[in-house]
Design a protein around this motif. Structure first.
Motif, PDB file in Angstrom:
ATOM      1  N   MET A   1     119.698  -7.169   8.870  1.00  0.00           N
ATOM      2  CA  MET A   1     118.849  -7.805   9.676  1.00  0.00           C
ATOM      3  C   MET A   1     119.393  -8.188  10.998  1.00  0.00           C
ATOM      4  N   GLY A   2     118.696  -7.841  11.857  1.00  0.00           N
ATOM      5  CA  GLY A   2     119.168  -7.815  13.469  1.00  0.00           C
ATOM      6  C   GLY A   2     119.476  -6.763  14.140  1.00  0.00           C
ATOM      7  N   TRP A   3     119.995  -6.949  15.267  1.00  0.00           N
ATOM      8  CA  TRP A   3     120.160  -5.879  16.270  1.00  0.00           C
ATOM      9  C   TRP A   3     121.348  -4.839  15.945  1.00  0.00           C
ATOM     10  N   ASN A   4     121.080  -3.490  16.207  1.00  0.00           N
ATOM     11  CA  ASN A   4     122.082  -2.558  15.904  1.00  0.00           C
ATOM     12  C   ASN A   4     121.802  -1.234  16.601  1.00  0.00           C
ATOM     13  N   SER A   5     122.926  -0.340  17.060  1.00  0.00           N
ATOM     14  CA  SER A   5     122.548   0.797  17.765  1.00  0.00           C
ATOM     15  C   SER A   5     122.716   1.913  17.000  1.00  0.00           C
ATOM     16  N   PHE A   6     122.455   3.007  17.607  1.00  0.00           N
ATOM     17  CA  PHE A   6     122.626   4.375  16.758  1.00  0.00           C
ATOM     18  C   PHE A   6     124.010   4.815  16.740  1.00  0.00           C
ATOM     19  N   SER A   7     124.365   5.472  15.724  1.00  0.00           N
ATOM     20  CA  SER A   7     125.826   6.051  15.392  1.00  0.00           C
ATOM     21  C   SER A   7     125.913   7.588  15.880  1.00  0.00           C
ATOM     22  N   LYS A   8     124.556   8.167  15.434  1.00  0.00           N
ATOM     23  CA  LYS A   8     124.382   9.661  16.022  1.00  0.00           C
ATOM     24  C   LYS A   8     123.148   9.741  16.593  1.00  0.00           C
ATOM     25  N   ILE A   9     122.930  10.702  17.333  1.00  0.00           N
ATOM     26  CA  ILE A   9     121.341  10.990  17.952  1.00  0.00           C
ATOM     27  C   ILE A   9     121.307  12.456  18.421  1.00  0.00           C
ATOM     28  N   LYS A  10     120.058  12.881  18.043  1.00  0.00           N
ATOM     29  CA  LYS A  10     119.797  14.297  18.482  1.00  0.00           C
ATOM     30  C   LYS A  10     119.113  14.149  19.575  1.00  0.00           C
ATOM     31  N   LYS A  11     118.986  15.208  20.694  1.00  0.00           N
ATOM     32  CA  LYS A  11     118.162  15.296  21.756  1.00  0.00           C
ATOM     33  C   LYS A  11     116.752  15.933  21.283  1.00  0.00           C
ATOM     34  N   VAL A  12     115.761  15.258  21.147  1.00  0.00           N
ATOM     35  CA  VAL A  12     114.465  15.501  20.871  1.00  0.00           C
ATOM     36  C   VAL A  12     113.636  14.849  21.614  1.00  0.00           C
ATOM     37  N   PRO A  13     112.329  15.385  21.803  1.00  0.00           N
ATOM     38  CA  PRO A  13     111.140  14.404  22.522  1.00  0.00           C
ATOM     39  C   PRO A  13     110.780  13.123  22.243  1.00  0.00           C
TER      40      PRO A  13
ATOM     41  N   TYR B   1     115.999  -3.427  16.581  1.00  0.00           N
ATOM     42  CA  TYR B   1     115.878  -4.506  15.575  1.00  0.00           C
ATOM     43  C   TYR B   1     115.484  -3.968  14.366  1.00  0.00           C
ATOM     44  N   TYR B   2     116.420  -4.366  13.327  1.00  0.00           N
ATOM     45  CA  TYR B   2     116.221  -3.733  11.933  1.00  0.00           C
ATOM     46  C   TYR B   2     115.914  -4.966  10.861  1.00  0.00           C
ATOM     47  N   VAL B   3     115.326  -4.914   9.716  1.00  0.00           N
ATOM     48  CA  VAL B   3     115.058  -5.907   8.762  1.00  0.00           C
ATOM     49  C   VAL B   3     114.650  -5.063   7.495  1.00  0.00           C
ATOM     50  N   HIS B   4     115.912  -4.553   6.663  1.00  0.00           N
ATOM     51  CA  HIS B   4     115.631  -3.880   5.337  1.00  0.00           C
ATOM     52  C   HIS B   4     116.722  -4.077   4.513  1.00  0.00           C
ATOM     53  N   GLY B   5     116.771  -4.014   3.284  1.00  0.00           N
ATOM     54  CA  GLY B   5     117.410  -4.348   2.201  1.00  0.00           C
ATOM     55  C   GLY B   5     117.618  -2.774   1.598  1.00  0.00           C
ATOM     56  N   TYR B   6     116.872  -1.719   1.888  1.00  0.00           N
ATOM     57  CA  TYR B   6     116.809  -0.428   1.329  1.00  0.00           C
ATOM     58  C   TYR B   6     117.101   0.467   2.668  1.00  0.00           C
ATOM     59  N   TYR B   7     117.586   1.706   2.382  1.00  0.00           N
ATOM     60  CA  TYR B   7     117.770   2.748   3.392  1.00  0.00           C
ATOM     61  C   TYR B   7     117.707   3.963   2.773  1.00  0.00           C
ATOM     62  N   ALA B   8     117.133   4.734   3.796  1.00  0.00           N
ATOM     63  CA  ALA B   8     117.046   6.460   3.479  1.00  0.00           C
ATOM     64  C   ALA B   8     118.259   7.018   3.881  1.00  0.00           C
ATOM     65  N   GLU B   9     118.727   7.824   2.752  1.00  0.00           N
ATOM     66  CA  GLU B   9     120.165   8.717   2.723  1.00  0.00           C
ATOM     67  C   GLU B   9     119.779   9.834   4.065  1.00  0.00           C
TER      68      GLU B   9
ATOM     69  N   ALA C   1     111.912  -4.824  21.935  1.00  0.00           N
ATOM     70  CA  ALA C   1     111.948  -4.976  23.550  1.00  0.00           C
ATOM     71  C   ALA C   1     111.828  -3.680  24.161  1.00  0.00           C
ATOM     72  N   SER C   2     112.224  -3.395  25.315  1.00  0.00           N
ATOM     73  CA  SER C   2     111.868  -2.233  26.110  1.00  0.00           C
ATOM     74  C   SER C   2     112.248  -0.893  25.736  1.00  0.00           C
TER      75      SER C   2
END
Length: 193
Positions: free
Chosen positions: A113-125, A137-145, A180-181
Motif C-alpha cells: 500500500m502506497g507509492w512505488n515505481s516500475f522496476s522494468k518498462i517496455k516502450k509501448v503506446p 499508487y498501489y493497494v493490493h494483497g495479491y499480485y499477478a506473476e 496524480a499526473s
C-alpha cells in the motif's frame, strides 16, 4: 463513449471523475449492449476476487468482456480477474492473461500500500511519456506473476506484473485515478489508443 463496468467492486466513481477531468464522457453500466457498443471499456475495481467473478458470471458479463474487440483496461482487481486464476477464494478468472494471481508472502507489510515505481518498462503506446522513476499508487494483497504479456513490472517483496497487454486488453495493478499526473497520463494514453 467510455463504458465503466459495474460489477459490485468499489472505486468506480473516482475512475469516472478522472476520465471526466481528462475531457471524456463515460457511463457506469452492467448493461451488455452499452458495454459492447462503447468505444473503450474500463474494468476497474477494489474488492474480493471470488464474489466479483460470481457477480460477472450471474450477469454473463464474463462472456461479454471476453468477446470485446475495442480497447479494454483492467485496473487493480480488474487486472487480477483478467488472469487465469486467483488464490483469493481459489477463483477461476477470465483467462485473458496467461498467468495467475497469488497472495504476497507475509514477509513484510501486506498489503502493498502506497507509492512505488516500475522496476522494468517496455516502450509501448500505453506507456508513452512514462518513466521508470515515476511513482504510482498501489493497494493490493495479491499480485499477478510476470508472464509474456507483462509490459511493466514493480518490485514489492518480489517482482510482479504492474502493467499487462494482450491484443486489445490492457491492465494496471496500481490505481491510475489515485496516481496524480502520472496516472492521468496513463489513462490519457489508454483513451487515445
Amino acid at each position: 463513449m467510455i463504458a465503466i463496468i459495474k460489477y459490485n467492486a468499489g472505486n468506480i466513481r473516482s475512475v469516472q471523475n478522472t476520465i471526466s477531468r481528462l475531457g471524456y464522457e463515460s457511463i457506469i453500466t452492467d448493461n451488455p449492449e452499452e458495454i459492447k457498443t462503447a468505444d473503450k471499456v474500463i474494468f476497474p475495481g477494489v474488492g474480493e476476487a471470488s464474489s466479483a467473478m460470481n457477480y460477472l458470471k450471474e450477469r454473463k458479463l464474463n462472456d461479454i468482456i471476453l468477446s470485446l474487440k475495442q480497447p479494454v483496461l483492467g485496473i487493480c482487481l480488474g487486472l487480477q480477474l483478467m488472469c487465469k486464476s486467483s488464490e483469493e477464494g481459489n477463483t477461476t478468472c477470465l483467462g485473458i492473461f496467461d498467468t495467475v494471481t497469488k497472495q504476497f508472502p507475509p514477509k513484510d507489510k501486506v498489503p502493498h500500500m502506497g507509492w512505488n515505481s516500475f522496476s522494468k518498462i517496455k516502450k509501448v503506446p500505453l506507456l508513452k511519456k512514462i518513466n521508470l522513476e515515476d511513482d504510482l499508487y498501489y493497494v493490493h494483497g495479491y499480485y499477478a506473476e510476470t508472464c509474456n504479456e507483462t509490459i511493466a513490472t514493480c518490485n514489492y517483496i518480489k517482482e510482479f506484473s504492474s502493467v499487462m497487454q494482450k491484443d486489445n486488453f490492457y491492465a494496471m495493478q496500481f490505481h491510475p485515478e489515485k496516481s496524480a499526473s502520472v496516472g492521468e497520463q496513463l489513462l490519457k494514453n489508454f483513451l487515445e489508443l
